[in-house]
Design a protein around this motif. Structure first.
Motif, PDB file in Angstrom:
ATOM      1  N   ILE A 304       0.503 -11.256 -13.932  1.00 28.87           N
ATOM      2  CA  ILE A 304       1.663 -10.859 -13.023  1.00 28.87           C
ATOM      3  C   ILE A 304       1.615  -9.409 -12.670  1.00 28.87           C
ATOM      4  CG2 ILE A 304       4.097 -11.130 -12.747  1.00 28.87           C
ATOM      5  CD1 ILE A 304       4.202 -13.348 -14.751  1.00 28.87           C
ATOM      6  N   THR A 305       1.396  -9.191 -11.635  1.00 28.11           N
ATOM      7  CA  THR A 305       1.522  -7.591 -11.268  1.00 28.11           C
ATOM      8  C   THR A 305       2.252  -7.196  -9.619  1.00 28.11           C
ATOM      9  OG1 THR A 305      -0.194  -5.839 -11.139  1.00 28.11           O
ATOM     10  CG2 THR A 305      -0.725  -7.894  -9.873  1.00 28.11           C
ATOM     11  N   GLY A 306       2.047  -6.204  -9.454  1.00 28.73           N
ATOM     12  CA  GLY A 306       2.802  -5.797  -7.992  1.00 28.73           C
ATOM     13  C   GLY A 306       1.816  -4.736  -7.379  1.00 28.73           C
ATOM     14  N   THR A 307       2.369  -4.454  -6.105  1.00 30.36           N
ATOM     15  CA  THR A 307       1.721  -3.361  -5.491  1.00 30.36           C
ATOM     16  C   THR A 307       2.631  -2.570  -4.796  1.00 30.36           C
ATOM     17  OG1 THR A 307       0.220  -2.678  -3.902  1.00 30.36           O
ATOM     18  CG2 THR A 307       1.002  -4.980  -3.386  1.00 30.36           C
ATOM     19  N   ASN A 308       2.558  -1.422  -4.567  1.00 27.53           N
ATOM     20  CA  ASN A 308       3.461  -0.418  -3.772  1.00 27.53           C
ATOM     21  C   ASN A 308       2.556   0.153  -2.660  1.00 27.53           C
ATOM     22  OD1 ASN A 308       5.998   0.884  -3.024  1.00 27.53           O
ATOM     23  ND2 ASN A 308       4.844   2.676  -3.702  1.00 27.53           N
ATOM     24  N   GLY A 309       3.009  -0.235  -1.420  1.00 23.08           N
ATOM     25  CA  GLY A 309       2.031   0.259  -0.201  1.00 23.08           C
ATOM     26  C   GLY A 309       0.719  -0.407  -0.254  1.00 23.08           C
ATOM     27  N   GLY A 310       0.563  -1.577  -0.920  1.00 23.38           N
ATOM     28  CA  GLY A 310      -1.066  -1.927  -1.143  1.00 23.38           C
ATOM     29  C   GLY A 310      -1.878  -1.319  -2.096  1.00 23.38           C
ATOM     30  N   SER A 311      -1.190  -0.105  -2.787  1.00 28.49           N
ATOM     31  CA  SER A 311      -2.011   0.312  -3.816  1.00 28.49           C
ATOM     32  C   SER A 311      -3.137   1.319  -2.984  1.00 28.49           C
ATOM     33  CB  SER A 311      -2.548  -0.398  -4.791  1.00 28.49           C
ATOM     34  OG  SER A 311      -1.364  -1.118  -5.326  1.00 28.49           O
ATOM     35  N   ILE A 312      -3.034   1.345  -1.760  1.00 30.18           N
ATOM     36  CA  ILE A 312      -4.010   2.308  -1.200  1.00 30.18           C
ATOM     37  C   ILE A 312      -4.143   3.587  -1.499  1.00 30.18           C
ATOM     38  CG2 ILE A 312      -4.152   0.491   0.719  1.00 30.18           C
ATOM     39  CD1 ILE A 312      -2.823   2.710   2.474  1.00 30.18           C
ATOM     40  N   VAL A 313      -5.327   4.298  -1.327  1.00 32.64           N
ATOM     41  CA  VAL A 313      -5.646   5.726  -1.032  1.00 32.64           C
ATOM     42  C   VAL A 313      -5.726   5.908   0.128  1.00 32.64           C
ATOM     43  CG1 VAL A 313      -7.103   7.861  -1.596  1.00 32.64           C
ATOM     44  CG2 VAL A 313      -6.737   5.949  -3.398  1.00 32.64           C
ATOM     45  N   PRO A 314      -4.515   6.377   0.928  1.00 34.64           N
ATOM     46  CA  PRO A 314      -4.490   6.730   2.579  1.00 34.64           C
ATOM     47  C   PRO A 314      -5.845   6.899   3.217  1.00 34.64           C
ATOM     48  CG  PRO A 314      -2.293   6.822   1.482  1.00 34.64           C
ATOM     49  CD  PRO A 314      -3.207   6.967   0.452  1.00 34.64           C
ATOM     50  N   ARG A 315      -6.022   8.175   2.791  1.00 34.83           N
ATOM     51  CA  ARG A 315      -7.309   8.871   3.352  1.00 34.83           C
ATOM     52  C   ARG A 315      -8.571   8.354   3.260  1.00 34.83           C
ATOM     53  NH1 ARG A 315      -5.134  15.235   2.722  1.00 34.83           N
ATOM     54  NH2 ARG A 315      -3.281  14.808   4.264  1.00 34.83           N
ATOM     55  N   ARG A 316      -8.571   7.227   2.240  1.00 35.13           N
ATOM     56  CA  ARG A 316      -9.765   6.584   1.968  1.00 35.13           C
ATOM     57  C   ARG A 316      -9.859   5.195   2.798  1.00 35.13           C
ATOM     58  NH1 ARG A 316     -10.120   4.035  -3.758  1.00 35.13           N
ATOM     59  NH2 ARG A 316      -8.466   2.606  -2.668  1.00 35.13           N
ATOM     60  N   ASP A 317      -8.898   4.455   2.637  1.00 38.26           N
ATOM     61  CA  ASP A 317      -8.470   3.065   3.158  1.00 38.26           C
ATOM     62  C   ASP A 317      -7.928   3.045   4.549  1.00 38.26           C
ATOM     63  OD1 ASP A 317      -9.289   1.798   0.564  1.00 38.26           O
ATOM     64  OD2 ASP A 317      -7.194   2.519  -0.260  1.00 38.26           O
ATOM     65  N   ILE A 318      -7.177   3.957   5.016  1.00 35.65           N
ATOM     66  CA  ILE A 318      -6.677   3.624   6.458  1.00 35.65           C
ATOM     67  C   ILE A 318      -7.864   3.762   7.487  1.00 35.65           C
ATOM     68  CG2 ILE A 318      -5.111   4.702   7.997  1.00 35.65           C
ATOM     69  CD1 ILE A 318      -3.062   4.681   6.243  1.00 35.65           C
ATOM     70  N   PRO A 319      -8.739   4.984   7.251  1.00 33.19           N
ATOM     71  CA  PRO A 319      -9.830   4.879   8.309  1.00 33.19           C
ATOM     72  C   PRO A 319     -10.603   3.932   8.054  1.00 33.19           C
ATOM     73  CG  PRO A 319      -9.278   7.146   7.058  1.00 33.19           C
ATOM     74  CD  PRO A 319      -8.738   6.239   6.493  1.00 33.19           C
ATOM     75  N   ARG A 320     -10.901   3.334   6.746  1.00 35.42           N
ATOM     76  CA  ARG A 320     -11.611   2.079   6.662  1.00 35.42           C
ATOM     77  C   ARG A 320     -11.105   0.865   7.370  1.00 35.42           C
ATOM     78  NH1 ARG A 320     -12.550  -1.676   1.961  1.00 35.42           N
ATOM     79  NH2 ARG A 320     -10.540  -0.583   0.873  1.00 35.42           N
ATOM     80  N   PHE A 321      -9.699   0.668   7.068  1.00 37.09           N
ATOM     81  CA  PHE A 321      -9.294  -0.509   7.899  1.00 37.09           C
ATOM     82  C   PHE A 321      -9.463  -0.230   9.265  1.00 37.09           C
ATOM     83  CE2 PHE A 321      -5.809  -0.660   4.344  1.00 37.09           C
ATOM     84  CZ  PHE A 321      -7.093  -1.221   3.414  1.00 37.09           C
ATOM     85  N   VAL A 322      -9.402   1.068  10.013  1.00 35.70           N
ATOM     86  CA  VAL A 322      -9.495   1.010  11.191  1.00 35.70           C
ATOM     87  C   VAL A 322     -11.020   0.716  11.772  1.00 35.70           C
ATOM     88  CG1 VAL A 322      -9.494   2.647  13.315  1.00 35.70           C
ATOM     89  CG2 VAL A 322      -7.471   2.610  11.502  1.00 35.70           C
TER      90      VAL A 322
END
Length: 369
Positions: A304-322
């Motif tokens: 059982i776990t959780g996530t805040n904001g998807g546990s992303i590293v924004p500058r790594r993951d947001i450009p990757r998602f785009v």
């Protein structure tokens, strides 16, 4: 500039306030679009204690308009997303790379102030509080540079607003925090924007079966029609049994994502997940919610776990998602299905509360095509 200001419980209006100026290590953004999130609505309804008056909005994207002293990461004209994750790079969590649970972030997000303890927003001679040190329901927003993520020039910015919070939270849940393995069977409770983003992330990770669960049939229809989900269940008294019937041997899903965070929803997830499977808390309706966890579930190695904001590293993951979205491999751009001018704030919040859209956004201008 025009801005959406919450002055008291259930009191929201569009006001003309001063254009803010960035200070050291801050960036001013000319907002193109800002996503509508239940967190903003929760402030209006009094579910979260935020000092007022406050300019709402925490899912902004746009173009850098001006930078303060010491900013080298972006320049005027750059297209950016303003992430809710704004690491301080000084606390123990940031030292270990866990930017989404930065100690300072939790202290500042709902405090009404910027990281330096001051405010940026004013009307005449009166201070106005900030939200997530962003306040992007406005024509301009001043944001700490640590929260600013540069994206590619050809990306349709109005489709990226949700990457600041809700859409990244869902994608990150399925692709970063509890990544889906190819061939897995997963369930997602909640078919709003965050839930659908979780489903899209699971499909991108090659899940064999993605089961959408919601109280609202139209939301389930949308999840099926867009290909985010393979199966749909209307939530009710038999939710657990309905999920188990769709899993191998009736033993339960590999991962259960709770994008709602209401009373009993985690218990539903625990019961619907196989031994050794994972239950992920994504949403939270109220800060003081508690759950009962059966010890047998833990003995059977359920995680059982959780996530805040998807546990992303924004500058790594947001450009990757785009990049994945632009390549047609992660179609989160279809999630935002309704746009408003900020003069329609009352209508927008009502539509959000009444589940009339999957994901909405205020649009201030269109990004170049």
């Amino acid at each position: 500039m025009r801005a959406v200001v919450c002055t008291d419980l259930n009191e929201v209006s569009v006001q003309d306030i001063d254009i803010p100026e960035p200070r050291a290590r801050e960036v001013r953004i000319r907002i193109v679009a800002a996503g509508l999130c239940h967190t903003d609505l929760s402030v209006v309804r009094g579910n979260f204690d935020v000092p007022k008056p406050v300019v709402l909005g925490h899912e902004g994207c746009g173009y850098v308009d001006k930078v303060g002293p010491g900013v080298w990461e972006v320049a005027p004209g750059d297209p950016v997303v303003c992430s809710i994750i704004m690491p301080c790079h000084a606390c123990p969590q940031c030292d270990r790379g866990a930017f989404s649970i930065c100690d300072q972030w939790f202290e500042i997000a709902f405090s009404g102030i910027m990281p330096d303890g001051t405010t940026r927003l004013r009307r005449d001679d009166s201070d106005i509080n900030s939200f997530f040190s962003q306040s992007s329901f406005a024509e301009y927003a001043v944001v700490p540079v640590s929260a600013v993520v540069k994206v590619r020039q050809d990306a349709p910015l109005e489709k990226l607003a949700g990457l600041a919070c809700g859409i990244s939270t869902g994608l990150g849940a399925a692709m970063v925090r509890a990544p889906v393995q190819p061939g897995a069977t997963v369930a997602v409770l909640g078919a709003g924007g965050v839930g659908v983003a979780t489903m899209i992330g699971a499909r991108a990770k090659k899940a064999l079966r993605v089961i959408a669960i919601d109280l609202v049939p139209t939301k389930l229809d949308h999840a099926l029609r867009t290909g985010a989900a393979t199966d749909a269940i209307v939530a009710g008294a038999n939710t657990v049994e309905d999920v188990l019937r769709l899993t191998p041997g009736g033993k339960g899903v590999d991962i259960f994502y709770d994008a709602v965070g209401a009373a009993t929803t985690i218990e539903t997830g625990i019961a619907a997940t196989r031994a050794g499977g994972t239950i992920v808390a994504i949403g939270i309706m109220e800060n003081d919610l508690e759950y009962t966890v059966p010890l047998r579930g833990l003995i059977n190695e359920k995680i059982i776990t959780g996530t805040n904001g998807g546990s992303i590293v924004p500058r790594r993951d947001i450009p990757r998602f785009v990049d994945l979205m632009m390549a047609g491999e992660l179609p989160f751009d279809a999630i935002t299905d309704r746009y408003y001018d900020i003069s329609q704030v009352a209508e927008a919040f009502d539509d959000l509360e009444q589940h009339r859209m999957t994901r909405g956004a205020f649009r201030f201008e269109s990004s170049p095509s």
